[in-house]
Design a protein around this motif. Structure first.
Motif, short mmCIF file in Angstrom:
data_model
loop_
_atom_site.label_atom_id
_atom_site.label_comp_id
_atom_site.label_asym_id
_atom_site.label_seq_id
_atom_site.Cartn_x
_atom_site.Cartn_y
_atom_site.Cartn_z
N LYS A 90 0.82 -1.21 0.00
CA LYS A 90 0.00 0.00 0.00
C LYS A 90 0.85 1.26 0.00
O LYS A 90 0.51 2.24 -0.65
CB LYS A 90 -0.93 -0.01 1.22
CG LYS A 90 -2.01 -1.08 1.09
CD LYS A 90 -2.77 -1.26 2.40
CE LYS A 90 -2.96 -2.72 2.70
NZ LYS A 90 -3.28 -3.01 4.10
N THR A 139 -3.36 4.76 2.61
CA THR A 139 -4.64 4.06 2.72
C THR A 139 -5.01 4.01 4.20
O THR A 139 -4.15 4.14 5.07
CB THR A 139 -4.58 2.61 2.19
OG1 THR A 139 -3.64 1.88 2.99
CG2 THR A 139 -4.17 2.54 0.74
N ASN A 169 -8.42 -0.46 6.27
CA ASN A 169 -8.26 -1.61 5.39
C ASN A 169 -8.50 -1.26 3.92
O ASN A 169 -9.24 -1.93 3.21
CB ASN A 169 -9.15 -2.77 5.84
CG ASN A 169 -8.65 -3.36 7.15
OD1 ASN A 169 -7.53 -3.86 7.22
ND2 ASN A 169 -9.44 -3.26 8.20
N SER A 170 -7.88 -0.16 3.51
CA SER A 170 -7.89 0.31 2.12
C SER A 170 -9.22 0.86 1.62
O SER A 170 -9.38 1.15 0.45
CB SER A 170 -7.41 -0.78 1.16
OG SER A 170 -6.11 -1.19 1.49
N GLN A 171 -10.21 1.03 2.52
CA GLN A 171 -11.47 1.64 2.07
C GLN A 171 -11.25 3.12 1.74
O GLN A 171 -11.95 3.69 0.91
CB GLN A 171 -12.54 1.53 3.15
CG GLN A 171 -13.09 0.11 3.31
CD GLN A 171 -13.92 -0.01 4.57
OE1 GLN A 171 -14.75 0.85 4.85
NE2 GLN A 171 -13.69 -1.05 5.34
N TYR A 184 -1.82 -8.76 15.46
CA TYR A 184 -2.80 -8.84 14.36
C TYR A 184 -2.22 -9.74 13.28
O TYR A 184 -1.04 -9.61 12.93
CB TYR A 184 -3.07 -7.44 13.79
CG TYR A 184 -3.77 -6.52 14.78
CD1 TYR A 184 -5.15 -6.39 14.79
CD2 TYR A 184 -3.03 -5.81 15.73
CE1 TYR A 184 -5.79 -5.56 15.72
CE2 TYR A 184 -3.66 -4.99 16.67
CZ TYR A 184 -5.04 -4.87 16.65
OH TYR A 184 -5.66 -4.06 17.57
N LYS A 213 -1.54 -10.57 9.73
CA LYS A 213 -1.48 -9.77 8.50
C LYS A 213 -2.15 -10.52 7.36
O LYS A 213 -1.58 -11.46 6.81
CB LYS A 213 -0.01 -9.53 8.12
CG LYS A 213 0.60 -8.28 8.73
CD LYS A 213 2.12 -8.30 8.59
CE LYS A 213 2.60 -8.38 7.16
NZ LYS A 213 2.56 -7.10 6.44
N ASP A 226 -4.94 -9.21 4.29
CA ASP A 226 -5.85 -8.19 3.77
C ASP A 226 -7.26 -8.72 3.59
O ASP A 226 -8.24 -8.04 3.90
CB ASP A 226 -5.33 -7.63 2.44
CG ASP A 226 -4.18 -6.64 2.67
OD1 ASP A 226 -4.03 -6.14 3.80
OD2 ASP A 226 -3.42 -6.40 1.70
N GLN A 278 -9.00 -8.64 6.68
CA GLN A 278 -8.88 -7.33 7.32
C GLN A 278 -8.01 -7.41 8.58
O GLN A 278 -8.32 -6.78 9.60
CB GLN A 278 -10.25 -6.74 7.62
CG GLN A 278 -11.09 -6.65 6.35
CD GLN A 278 -12.34 -5.81 6.52
OE1 GLN A 278 -12.72 -5.46 7.63
NE2 GLN A 278 -12.97 -5.50 5.42
N SER A 279 -6.95 -8.18 8.51
CA SER A 279 -5.96 -8.29 9.59
C SER A 279 -6.58 -8.37 10.99
O SER A 279 -6.49 -7.40 11.76
CB SER A 279 -4.97 -7.13 9.50
OG SER A 279 -4.27 -7.20 8.29
#
Ligand code: UDP
Length: 254
Positions: free
Chosen positions: A11, A33, A36-38, A121, A123, A125, A128-129
């Motif tokens: 990212k 980002t 979660n990249s939204q 967490y 990892k 994607d 969503q980790s």
């Protein structure tokens, strides 16, 4: 010069093949980002600043004996790193409540935690980790118990050192995320700090005003995002405009 072969695009960074075996080139993008990249955007100059800030922090940590993947900075946006096998766990350390901890547990942002808290967490994607416990990590073989012991010991040292370093320049280290990798040398394996250390993955608040000086300015549309990253670099004495030769040391705050 032949173009470097791209190995991976994340990212905020791109990894290229390095000039010699066992090395990689890490390129810092301006892309940002969140959630979660939204949320996607660009923070102009972020890559240059994060390259510098991460170089500075990794070098200082190296000086106190924390092993890192960092070798040297190559140019404004690139650094040479050692190739490691990334452990698929994001380690988050919290000193004050903020972000997801405040939301999940209803603890107001800025509350000083009774002691530093480490969270893990996974990892991934697509998932969503998600937050995981040490039990999951060892049971599923993402890291062994010795790896975990090493990571916790390093994480606590990193937190203590960075807390002091930032406090010295008038910044409160609220929380941060780090990643580790396995570095194989001859027949040895060592756990080393990898990825990056920058305002993208730390919460940094001005010690006097509590003003946010990190990616929350982007996540929460607070404005002055570029300025905040620059101010962190300025206080650390590493603003790129200063030029490599006349870099000042940290600006100590009373
Ligand atoms: N963080 C990160 N990458 C992520 C999620 C979090 O670098 O994908 C960092 C974040 O910048 C903060 C710390 O980890 O310094 C704790 O983040 P938190 O769990 O509160 O999540 P957030 O509120 O950022 O979603």
């Amino acid at each position: 010069m032949a173009r470097r072969r791209q190995l991976y695009e994340g990212k905020a960074k791109i990894l290229f093949e390095g000039p010699e075996p066992g090395t990689l080139v890490q390129y810092f993008k301006d892309d940002a980002t969140a959630f979660n990249s939204q949320k996607k955007g660009t923070i102009t100059g972020k890559g240059v600043l994060n390259n510098r800030i991460s170089e500075y922090l990794m070098l200082r940590l190296g000086e106190i004996g924390v092993p890192t993947h960092f070798v040297r900075r190559l140019n404004m946006r690139e650094q040479l790193i050692r190739e490691v096998e990334i452990i698929p766990i994001a380690v988050v350390v919290r000193n004050l409540a903020a972000g997801s901890l405040s939301k999940r547990l209803g603890i107001p942002e800025g509350t000083r935690l009774p002691r530093s808290i480490i969270e893990y967490y996974y990892k991934n994607d697509a998932l969503q980790s998600p937050m995981v416990a040490e039990e999951h990590i060892t049971a599923f073989g993402w890291a062994g118990t010795q790896d975990m012991d090493d990571m916790v010991a390093l994480t606590l040292r990193i937190n203590d050192f960075l807390t002091g370093l930032f406090l010295g320049v008038g910044i409160t280290l609220v929380d941060f995320k780090i990643e580790f990798g396995r570095l194989y040398e001859n027949d040895d394996m060592r756990i080393v700090l990898a990825d990056e250390l920058s305002p993208d993955n730390c919460r940094l608040w001005d010690s006097k005003t509590n003003e946010k000086m990190d990616k929350d300015r982007f996540r929460r549309d607070l404005g002055k995002v570029e300025e905040a990253y620059q101010e962190v670099a300025r206080r650390l004495g590493i603003l790129p405009e200063a030029g490599m030769r006349d870099l000042k040391g940290p600006e100590t705050m009373q």
